[in-house]
Scaffold this motif. Structure first.
Motif, mmCIF file in Angstrom:
data_model
loop_
_atom_site.group_PDB
_atom_site.id
_atom_site.type_symbol
_atom_site.label_atom_id
_atom_site.label_comp_id
_atom_site.label_asym_id
_atom_site.label_seq_id
_atom_site.Cartn_x
_atom_site.Cartn_y
_atom_site.Cartn_z
ATOM 1 N N LEU A 98 -38.483 -34.253 -3.452
ATOM 2 C CA LEU A 98 -37.118 -33.775 -3.919
ATOM 3 C C LEU A 98 -36.476 -33.459 -2.147
ATOM 4 O O LEU A 98 -35.352 -33.996 -2.239
ATOM 5 N N ALA A 99 -37.113 -32.865 -1.579
ATOM 6 C CA ALA A 99 -36.507 -32.460 -0.267
ATOM 7 C C ALA A 99 -36.284 -33.592 0.574
ATOM 8 O O ALA A 99 -35.048 -33.831 1.302
ATOM 9 N N ALA A 100 -36.955 -34.725 0.560
ATOM 10 C CA ALA A 100 -36.691 -36.036 1.236
ATOM 11 C C ALA A 100 -35.539 -36.719 0.753
ATOM 12 O O ALA A 100 -35.092 -37.655 1.248
ATOM 13 N N ILE A 160 -26.852 -24.336 -15.689
ATOM 14 C CA ILE A 160 -27.891 -25.407 -15.499
ATOM 15 C C ILE A 160 -27.315 -26.771 -15.602
ATOM 16 O O ILE A 160 -26.714 -27.072 -16.964
ATOM 17 N N ALA A 161 -27.201 -27.551 -14.907
ATOM 18 C CA ALA A 161 -26.424 -28.850 -14.707
ATOM 19 C C ALA A 161 -27.205 -29.829 -15.395
ATOM 20 O O ALA A 161 -26.663 -30.638 -16.309
ATOM 21 N N ASN A 162 -28.760 -30.017 -15.134
ATOM 22 C CA ASN A 162 -29.533 -30.761 -15.535
ATOM 23 C C ASN A 162 -30.751 -30.221 -15.866
ATOM 24 O O ASN A 162 -31.248 -29.331 -15.008
ATOM 25 N N PHE A 163 -31.597 -30.433 -16.916
ATOM 26 C CA PHE A 163 -33.008 -30.154 -17.162
ATOM 27 C C PHE A 163 -33.673 -31.168 -17.367
ATOM 28 O O PHE A 163 -33.640 -32.181 -18.238
ATOM 29 N N VAL A 164 -34.937 -30.880 -16.753
ATOM 30 C CA VAL A 164 -36.227 -31.739 -16.784
ATOM 31 C C VAL A 164 -37.348 -31.019 -17.346
ATOM 32 O O VAL A 164 -37.890 -29.895 -16.814
ATOM 33 N N PRO A 170 -27.757 -32.088 -20.298
ATOM 34 C CA PRO A 170 -28.480 -33.469 -20.042
ATOM 35 C C PRO A 170 -30.086 -33.201 -19.816
ATOM 36 O O PRO A 170 -29.977 -32.245 -18.879
ATOM 37 N N THR A 171 -30.824 -33.755 -20.499
ATOM 38 C CA THR A 171 -32.375 -33.323 -20.507
ATOM 39 C C THR A 171 -33.090 -34.558 -20.553
ATOM 40 O O THR A 171 -32.908 -35.596 -21.256
ATOM 41 N N LEU A 172 -34.035 -34.465 -19.748
ATOM 42 C CA LEU A 172 -34.997 -35.529 -19.445
ATOM 43 C C LEU A 172 -36.436 -34.756 -19.855
ATOM 44 O O LEU A 172 -36.658 -33.887 -19.327
ATOM 45 N N LEU A 173 -37.255 -35.224 -20.840
ATOM 46 C CA LEU A 173 -38.323 -34.756 -21.301
ATOM 47 C C LEU A 173 -39.621 -35.871 -20.917
ATOM 48 O O LEU A 173 -39.391 -36.998 -20.949
ATOM 49 N N PRO A 224 -40.780 -40.542 -8.582
ATOM 50 C CA PRO A 224 -39.879 -41.201 -8.238
ATOM 51 C C PRO A 224 -38.735 -41.590 -9.336
ATOM 52 O O PRO A 224 -37.634 -41.098 -9.140
ATOM 53 N N PRO A 225 -39.334 -42.217 -10.597
ATOM 54 C CA PRO A 225 -38.325 -42.247 -11.543
ATOM 55 C C PRO A 225 -37.664 -40.921 -12.168
ATOM 56 O O PRO A 225 -36.556 -40.757 -12.660
ATOM 57 N N MET A 226 -38.455 -39.894 -11.957
ATOM 58 C CA MET A 226 -37.661 -38.667 -12.497
ATOM 59 C C MET A 226 -36.694 -38.166 -11.416
ATOM 60 O O MET A 226 -35.456 -37.806 -11.867
ATOM 61 N N ILE A 227 -36.999 -38.367 -10.164
ATOM 62 C CA ILE A 227 -35.850 -37.980 -9.182
ATOM 63 C C ILE A 227 -34.781 -38.935 -9.272
ATOM 64 O O ILE A 227 -33.502 -38.601 -9.051
ATOM 65 N N ASP A 228 -34.854 -40.262 -9.648
ATOM 66 C CA ASP A 228 -33.754 -41.274 -9.768
ATOM 67 C C ASP A 228 -32.903 -40.708 -11.189
ATOM 68 O O ASP A 228 -31.861 -41.092 -10.927
#
Length: 395
Positions: A93-95, A188-192, A304-307, A365-369
């Motif tokens: 994430l920092a990268a 909370i702008a986005n939630f995973v 906006p939510t990703l599970l 990677p797909p989560m960060i995308d």
């Protein structure tokens, strides 16, 4: 009877191992890498008297168009959960330019009650004895007090009012409660949510319910987190029956497992465990007093939510994840599932989603995308002048 004797043997070996180890808390404080130490970059103070340790991982090249990210671990663990492996999620994430904040939930790491009780408990953490008030907190309090305290801490550090929240297991479950009830839900702008469900497709979950109740009894007499610490040096026969709830041994490196027992395992908290009973028995996650059905209120959430679900996850299976996602009121909601049937190298278990040697390539990677596509851009994410963070609690 045989299983009972096996558990007693494991506990006996742990006690013997602890006798030859340095102080329980000191061992963690003085480990060489910050990835295995408690979070002590700063402390967030809750309105009900807790100080929560925070670690801030700064990107080499910050992206002004991206909001900060908070990573919240699950029950019975601490924030080193996220940093046990190489190419871990905070590093990735920092990268990508994100300001990353990890924190130790109440009852873990260096997080403690403010005042005299906290000082007494600091000494008790060098022993197998239970801390004063240990286990009396529940998930509702974590959502009501801890999340706002962390949001305020991040704002003081970065000037940003809103954040991205990534939670694993209970670290995601508690955010459903926050999003449903808190007036600050818009922060909370986005939630995973990784392995985070609050509706079960099949119930009762008899094996997990039995394990949950047994663990609650054990935590009433001894610190299970510190008792398990010698397991970083040896894993006796029979331990796999417990470990299978957490991870899949074929995809998680032994070094990660050793780190889990030595640096990540914590006392889960009896009241939090008790709150999980009706969920495991009846399939809906409820408030501690059983007056609020959080699962029934999922339609109120608009974030906006990703599970993220693992095909081999026995705690939050794919079917339960689908039900939780379908009940959400958000118009922007997605599911990512990870297993051989989905084209991945393995079926991922509960902690495999973060710990697997393949997670850095297949999951992160797909989560960060997904997060990248939902960032506001420089015009809306420009931070204000950071404010100083209090180093001591207010009296």
């Amino acid at each position: 009877m045989r299983d009972g004797r096996q558990v007693l043997r494991i506990l006996g070996l742990c006690v013997i191992g602890l006798a030859f180890m340095p102080g329980c808390a000191s061992m963690r404080r003085h480990v060489s890498t910050p990835d295995l130490r408690p979070c002590t970059d700063g402390f967030a103070y809750t309105k009900d008297g807790w100080m929560l340790g925070v670690r801030h991982i700064r990107p080499a090249q910050p992206d002004p168009g991206k909001l900060p990210i908070v990573l919240c671990h699950g029950l019975g663990l601490n924030a080193t959960f996220w940093t046990l492996t190489n190419s871990h999620l905070p590093e990735q994430l920092a990268a990508r330019g994100y300001e990353v904040f990890l924190y130790d939930n109440r009852g873990s790491g260096e997080s403690a009650r403010v005042g005299r009780i906290g000082k007494i408990n600091a000494a008790l953490r060098q022993t197998l004895l239970l801390e004063w008030g240990d286990g009396t907190w529940n998930v509702d309090e974590m959502a009501l007090y801890d999340v706002p305290a962390i949001l305020d801490y991040v704002k003081k550090e970065t000037g940003q009012e809103r954040v991205n929240w990534v939670g694993h297991s209970l670290g995601g479950m508690l955010l459903f409660s926050f999003l449903e009830l808190s007036p600050d839900a818009g922060r909370i702008a986005n939630f995973v949510g990784m392995g985070s469900t609050i509706i079960l497709a099949e119930y009762p979950q008899k094996s997990m319910l039995q394990a949950n109740r047994g663990l609650r009894k054990l935590t009433s007499v001894v610190s299970t987190g510190r008792l398990g610490r010698p397991l970083m040096f040896f894993q006796p026969p029979g331990l796999d029956k417990i470990d299978q709830f957490y991870y899949t041994s074929s995809v998680v490196d032994k070094q990660t497992v050793r780190g889990f027992y030595g640096y990540t395992l914590e006392d889960p908290g009896r009241s939090a465990l008790k709150q999980l009973d009706p969920y495991l028995e009846h399939g809906h996650f409820l408030s501690a007093d059983r007056k609020i059905d959080y699962a029934a209120r999922l339609g109120e959430i608009r974030t906006p939510t990703l599970l993220v679900a693992g095909e081999a996850d026995t705690m939050s299976d794919v079917a339960s994840t689908k039900l939780t996602l379908a009940a959400l009121g958000s118009l922007d909601k997605s599911l990512m599932r990870f297993g051989r049937g989905d084209g991945h190298v393995a079926d991922y278990g509960h902690c495999d989603l973060v710990w697997s040697r393949n997670a850095s390539k297949e999951i992160f990677p797909p989560m960060i995308d997904w997060l990248d596509r939902r960032q506001p851009g420089p015009a809306l994410a420009t931070p204000q002048q950071p404010q100083p963070v209090l180093a001591t609690p207010q009296n």
